[in-house]
Design a protein around this motif. Structure first.
Motif, PDB file in Angstrom:
ATOM      1  N   LEU A 202       1.053  -1.381  -0.020  1.00  0.00           N
ATOM      2  CA  LEU A 202       0.124   0.238   0.058  1.00  0.00           C
ATOM      3  C   LEU A 202       0.868   1.487  -0.031  1.00  0.00           C
ATOM      4  O   LEU A 202       1.655   1.548   1.022  1.00  0.00           O
ATOM      5  CB  LEU A 202      -0.865   0.042   1.425  1.00  0.00           C
ATOM      6  CG  LEU A 202      -1.928   1.286   1.392  1.00  0.00           C
ATOM      7  CD1 LEU A 202      -2.619   1.232   0.318  1.00  0.00           C
ATOM      8  CD2 LEU A 202      -2.763   1.102   2.721  1.00  0.00           C
ATOM      9  N   PHE A 203       0.623   2.253  -0.964  1.00  0.00           N
ATOM     10  CA  PHE A 203       1.319   3.287  -1.126  1.00  0.00           C
ATOM     11  C   PHE A 203       0.504   4.591  -1.319  1.00  0.00           C
ATOM     12  O   PHE A 203      -0.386   4.513  -2.029  1.00  0.00           O
ATOM     13  CB  PHE A 203       2.473   3.396  -2.391  1.00  0.00           C
ATOM     14  CG  PHE A 203       3.280   2.409  -2.495  1.00  0.00           C
ATOM     15  CD1 PHE A 203       4.679   2.505  -1.838  1.00  0.00           C
ATOM     16  CD2 PHE A 203       3.171   1.167  -3.174  1.00  0.00           C
ATOM     17  CE1 PHE A 203       5.772   1.548  -1.850  1.00  0.00           C
ATOM     18  CE2 PHE A 203       4.035   0.077  -3.143  1.00  0.00           C
ATOM     19  CZ  PHE A 203       5.511   0.470  -2.866  1.00  0.00           C
ATOM     20  N   ILE A 204       0.600   5.483  -0.241  1.00  0.00           N
ATOM     21  CA  ILE A 204      -0.165   6.895  -0.105  1.00  0.00           C
ATOM     22  C   ILE A 204       0.989   7.981  -0.161  1.00  0.00           C
ATOM     23  O   ILE A 204       1.324   8.338   1.198  1.00  0.00           O
ATOM     24  CB  ILE A 204      -0.986   6.586   1.106  1.00  0.00           C
ATOM     25  CG1 ILE A 204      -2.208   5.450   1.016  1.00  0.00           C
ATOM     26  CG2 ILE A 204      -2.062   7.867   1.174  1.00  0.00           C
ATOM     27  CD1 ILE A 204      -2.934   5.456  -0.138  1.00  0.00           C
ATOM     28  N   HIS A 205       1.080   8.332  -1.410  1.00  0.00           N
ATOM     29  CA  HIS A 205       1.947   9.276  -1.376  1.00  0.00           C
ATOM     30  C   HIS A 205       1.295  10.924  -1.240  1.00  0.00           C
ATOM     31  O   HIS A 205       0.088  10.838  -2.027  1.00  0.00           O
ATOM     32  CB  HIS A 205       2.883   9.499  -2.547  1.00  0.00           C
ATOM     33  CG  HIS A 205       3.660   8.217  -2.895  1.00  0.00           C
ATOM     34  ND1 HIS A 205       4.717   7.956  -1.918  1.00  0.00           N
ATOM     35  CD2 HIS A 205       3.856   7.381  -3.890  1.00  0.00           C
ATOM     36  CE1 HIS A 205       5.330   6.566  -2.390  1.00  0.00           C
ATOM     37  NE2 HIS A 205       4.696   6.472  -3.680  1.00  0.00           N
ATOM     38  N   ALA A 206       1.764  11.768  -0.684  1.00  0.00           N
ATOM     39  CA  ALA A 206       1.045  12.970  -0.406  1.00  0.00           C
ATOM     40  C   ALA A 206       1.226  13.653  -1.709  1.00  0.00           C
ATOM     41  O   ALA A 206       2.600  13.773  -2.407  1.00  0.00           O
ATOM     42  CB  ALA A 206       1.682  13.797   0.683  1.00  0.00           C
ATOM     43  N   PRO A 207       0.505  14.643  -2.411  1.00  0.00           N
ATOM     44  CA  PRO A 207       0.632  15.535  -3.611  1.00  0.00           C
ATOM     45  C   PRO A 207       1.660  16.351  -3.419  1.00  0.00           C
ATOM     46  O   PRO A 207       1.813  16.947  -2.126  1.00  0.00           O
ATOM     47  CB  PRO A 207      -0.528  15.829  -3.957  1.00  0.00           C
ATOM     48  CG  PRO A 207      -1.455  15.938  -2.513  1.00  0.00           C
ATOM     49  CD  PRO A 207      -1.047  14.626  -1.928  1.00  0.00           C
ATOM     50  N   GLN A 208       2.435  16.858  -4.120  1.00  0.00           N
ATOM     51  CA  GLN A 208       3.374  17.822  -4.188  1.00  0.00           C
ATOM     52  C   GLN A 208       2.671  19.284  -4.538  1.00  0.00           C
ATOM     53  O   GLN A 208       2.204  19.203  -5.992  1.00  0.00           O
ATOM     54  CB  GLN A 208       4.777  17.478  -4.898  1.00  0.00           C
ATOM     55  CG  GLN A 208       5.252  16.289  -4.159  1.00  0.00           C
ATOM     56  CD  GLN A 208       5.666  16.580  -2.771  1.00  0.00           C
ATOM     57  OE1 GLN A 208       6.390  17.174  -2.420  1.00  0.00           O
ATOM     58  NE2 GLN A 208       5.193  15.422  -1.837  1.00  0.00           N
TER      59      GLN A 208
END
Length: 454
Positions: A202-208
């Motif tokens: 599970l990958f939940i990257h925050a937007p930049q």
């Protein structure tokens, strides 16, 4: 495995369904008799005029001496040719989706200061409410991202203190937030599905905030957040070309219809998402990819025109692929000679296929694009020209970008939310009557029969 009583089609349901079909069929001749334009289009594909708009124009013919003459397709956003828009931001080496969104919403192309301020505004709105991902997206993952997207949109209603306010400032605020959040809702929905259904990490990257919409999609989707400049540029072009397509397309017309009732923004956009999900609308590019997968498997020689023609004829005769009798990605409800979006897209598809080492597939697509109109005109009675539409190439592009099929239609929605928002605001500014077309009843009258005598 124990049957799920909620999803099982029992013999009783099957029998009742047959009753529905038996008593629900309308004689096709009645549509001609009463001059009903099925699909709100005439036999030449021209739409029944249902409203006015200044947001975009889809041009497929010219008028010469009161006669409609098919022409190369043209698409205009607020009067500006989409060819010139794409050529402009590509030439100036910048991303175009945010600029196009500004144009669609506010009616003018932004200058540097306006565009920078607009991008910062979208970046500020690109944060979901606290715990939304955990409590809403991760706890009820769905196999269909469009359903996830619609559910998320409807749930955001609960987080909005002014959800029912349909004043223009409030609707604009809601629209900007949804435009900013759609990429996160779609990608996080997919990550949840991929994790819980497929067992992937599970990958939940925050937007930049400094990244464009296209870049943020690739950044949040990929485990390593890496992408090439060409990948981001082509995804951005895809978003621009899908952002808007006139007021008569199914999901945008849905936006107008539901907005005309005076309901809230979240209900309107969820309805539009439901429309776009359909395989006859936003889901068509998946069918194109699946058709080509079947074609590549069946063909012995991808360069043999005669073998390809035989496969295309088999498609039309319901003897190949899904036996629906269709060559997916060919033909459009409005365009005849060409779809300008497909023409623009094709220029970038070749370079991406070279970067990805898939030039043979691109050549196969190009050959089918050339041969299919000939086969269709020979095998079918058609009333206007047939050409490749944007769905023909978009699925191939998304597959080269390693986007999962589950996100093909949500990418369309991420783009089209810009057009939906512009049309919703236009409908509210020019608020008139609730949209309510007529349906003629053709059932014959009959007396009521007491239950003991039936």
């Amino acid at each position: 495995m124990e049957k799920n009583r909620f999803t099982e089609i029992t013999p009783e349901i099957q029998a009742l369904a047959e009753l529905c079909k038996e008593n629900g069929s309308i004689n096709p001749e009645l549509y001609t008799k009463y001059e009903v334009k099925r699909g709100l289009r005439d036999i030449n594909g021209k739409g029944v005029l249902a409203g006015l708009t200044e947001i975009s124009e889809v041009r497929s013919y010219t008028i010469v001496d009161s006669e409609m003459i098919p022409c190369e397709g043209k698409l205009f956003y607020r009067g500006v040719d989409i060819d010139e828009i794409v050529g402009g931001f590509i030439r100036e080496k910048r991303f175009g989706f945010e600029e196009v969104t500004y144009l669609l919403l506010f009616g003018d192309l932004p200058n540097h200061e306006q565009l920078d301020a607009f991008k910062k505004m979208l970046a500020n709105y690109r944060t979901l409410p606290t715990s939304f991902v955990r409590d809403i997206i991760l706890k009820a993952p769905s196999s269909d991202m469009m359903n996830t997207l619609a559910r998320s949109v409807l749930t955001l209603y609960s987080y909005d203190d002014n959800a029912n306010d349909i004043s223009i400032p409030n609707v604009l605020r809601q629209s900007l937030q949804l435009i900013a959040l759609f990429p996160m809702l779609a990608v996080y929905g997919y990550q949840a599905y991929s994790h819980y259904h497929d067992g992937n990490s599970l990958f939940i990257h925050a937007p930049q905030p400094e990244l464009s919409t296209a870049e943020n999609i690739l950044h949040t989707l990929r485990p390593d957040s890496k992408y090439t400049e060409l990948e981001a540029k082509i995804l951005d072009v895809a978003l621009v070309l899908h952002a808007e397509h006139g007021g008569g397309n199914n999901s945008t017309f849905t936006t107008h219809v539901v907005s005309s009732s005076g309901t809230d923004t979240y209900s309107v956009i969820a309805a539009a998402i439901g429309s776009l999900k359909g395989p006859k609308h936003g889901g068509a590019n998946i069918k194109v990819v699946q058709m080509f997968e079947d074609m590549k498997e069946k063909l012995k020689d991808w360069t043999d025109e005669e073998e390809i023609e035989r496969y295309l004829v088999a498609l039309l005769h319901k003897e190949a692929f899904d036996k629906a009798g269709l060559i997916y990605g060919m033909g459009h409800a409005v365009y005849s000679l060409s779809d300008p979006r497909a023409n623009i897209f094709k220029k970038f598809v070749k370079s991406l296929s070279e970067e990805k080492g898939r030039t043979k597939e691109f050549e196969l697509y190009s050959m089918v694009e050339r041969l299919a109109p000939q086969v269709i005109s020979r095998e079918r009675k058609i009333y206007k020209g047939v050409s490749a539409n944007i769905d023909f190439y978009s699925g191939f592009v998304y597959s080269m970008l390693d986007l999962p099929k589950e996100l093909f239609t949500p990418i369309f929605a991420i783009a089209r939310i810009a057009g939906w928002s512009a049309h919703r605001i236009e409908e509210l500014i020019n608020a008139g009557k609730i949209i309510r077309p007529a349906y003629k009843n053709v059932a014959k009258g009959r007396p009521y029969i007491p239950i003991d005598e039936r």
